[in-house]
Design a protein around this motif. Sequence first.
Motif, PDB file in Angstrom:
ATOM      1  N   LYS A  35     -29.340  20.328   8.162  1.00 52.44           N
ATOM      2  CA  LYS A  35     -28.189  19.541   8.602  1.00 52.44           C
ATOM      3  C   LYS A  35     -28.520  18.050   8.621  1.00 52.44           C
ATOM      4  O   LYS A  35     -27.662  17.227   8.878  1.00 52.44           O
ATOM      5  N   TRP A  36     -29.793  17.702   8.349  1.00 52.62           N
ATOM      6  CA  TRP A  36     -30.266  16.319   8.420  1.00 52.62           C
ATOM      7  C   TRP A  36     -30.531  15.790   7.011  1.00 52.62           C
ATOM      8  O   TRP A  36     -31.680  15.516   6.641  1.00 52.62           O
ATOM      9  N   HIS A  37     -29.473  15.616   6.240  1.00 54.57           N
ATOM     10  CA  HIS A  37     -29.586  15.200   4.847  1.00 54.57           C
ATOM     11  C   HIS A  37     -30.379  13.904   4.707  1.00 54.57           C
ATOM     12  O   HIS A  37     -31.235  13.767   3.818  1.00 54.57           O
ATOM     13  N   ASP A  38     -30.131  12.926   5.585  1.00 54.16           N
ATOM     14  CA  ASP A  38     -30.761  11.617   5.457  1.00 54.16           C
ATOM     15  C   ASP A  38     -32.271  11.660   5.635  1.00 54.16           C
ATOM     16  O   ASP A  38     -32.983  10.784   5.132  1.00 54.16           O
ATOM     17  N   VAL A  39     -32.778  12.649   6.352  1.00 51.25           N
ATOM     18  CA  VAL A  39     -34.217  12.758   6.565  1.00 51.25           C
ATOM     19  C   VAL A  39     -34.954  13.016   5.250  1.00 51.25           C
ATOM     20  O   VAL A  39     -36.106  12.630   5.081  1.00 51.25           O
ATOM     21  N   PHE A  40     -34.265  13.636   4.297  1.00 53.41           N
ATOM     22  CA  PHE A  40     -34.901  14.046   3.038  1.00 53.41           C
ATOM     23  C   PHE A  40     -34.342  13.333   1.809  1.00 53.41           C
ATOM     24  O   PHE A  40     -34.801  13.581   0.696  1.00 53.41           O
ATOM     25  N   ILE A 179     -30.240   8.244  12.406  1.00 52.52           N
ATOM     26  CA  ILE A 179     -31.123   8.618  11.307  1.00 52.52           C
ATOM     27  C   ILE A 179     -31.697   7.394  10.598  1.00 52.52           C
ATOM     28  O   ILE A 179     -32.811   6.999  10.907  1.00 52.52           O
ATOM     29  N   LEU A 180     -31.000   6.794   9.680  1.00 53.05           N
ATOM     30  CA  LEU A 180     -31.607   5.738   8.872  1.00 53.05           C
ATOM     31  C   LEU A 180     -32.074   4.566   9.737  1.00 53.05           C
ATOM     32  O   LEU A 180     -33.238   4.160   9.669  1.00 53.05           O
ATOM     33  N   ASP A 181     -31.185   4.007  10.554  1.00 51.47           N
ATOM     34  CA  ASP A 181     -31.584   2.893  11.411  1.00 51.47           C
ATOM     35  C   ASP A 181     -32.573   3.350  12.481  1.00 51.47           C
ATOM     36  O   ASP A 181     -33.495   2.608  12.834  1.00 51.47           O
ATOM     37  N   THR A 182     -32.390   4.552  12.997  1.00 48.56           N
ATOM     38  CA  THR A 182     -33.322   5.082  13.996  1.00 48.56           C
ATOM     39  C   THR A 182     -34.724   5.176  13.427  1.00 48.56           C
ATOM     40  O   THR A 182     -35.709   4.736  14.041  1.00 48.56           O
ATOM     41  N   PHE A 183     -34.849   5.755  12.253  1.00 52.00           N
ATOM     42  CA  PHE A 183     -36.162   5.881  11.623  1.00 52.00           C
ATOM     43  C   PHE A 183     -36.749   4.507  11.312  1.00 52.00           C
ATOM     44  O   PHE A 183     -37.953   4.288  11.478  1.00 52.00           O
TER      45      PHE A 183
END
Length: 247
Positions: A35-40, A179-183
Amino acid sequence: MIALRAPNGLGDAIGLRAVVLHLLERGESVSVFTKWHDVFADLPITINPVTENTGNEDYRYMSFPLSSAIPPGTNDFTMRCRQLGITEPVKLQLKWKVRNHALLERIKRDARGRPIFVYQSARTIRSYASMLLAPRRQAFNKFVAKYHGHYRIKLGHPPHVPEDKDAPCELDMYGKAFILDTFDICTIADLFFGQASFITCMAEALDKPHICMFARAALRSTDTRANTTTPERALAKKHLATVVYDD
């Protein structure tokens, strides 16, 4: 093609990303159900929605039951990798490429040389076990307040983490960075703080020091999921961790 899936938590996705990186380094072709597309999204793999793996018996599930004991000297991450059939050591790493450079430059400017302290409040309570595992809010916020000499950034996003307006911070990114900004933000952190969850996994994947707060109520309970979530089991890189309790 090796197909993989992990439980639905963001921390689980970070662990799965580390496994994917390991398999790619081995020259494998990989697909993930997540469910976490942005992680990959930055990796040369096939990404599938979780719903598409219904009835698919070919994927490997990265999980290890809390009811099962682990060998001395191991941890949950190691045991999850073994469940996938990977017997060699897997490096818990992120290899994240920053996207929002402007945001990070603004944070560094506003911090004015202070060390950056990134934290996430206790997760949303969804079960009796998660209620036990959540550190006491008063103790948690009191600990954050001690770091007033740091530039404190509060992370978290609904519905995974409830809002806590009383938690002290210099930059409130609750519900604003996902996701993106968090990472990206996490890559410039000097110190992480939170319960054993996404924030712990992120710190370990980035090889950064972190403070993990455990709830005494969980360790003293008879609930298997709660009382087996110990520092010895939950932390993969113990040399980076400082463990504190909410009492």
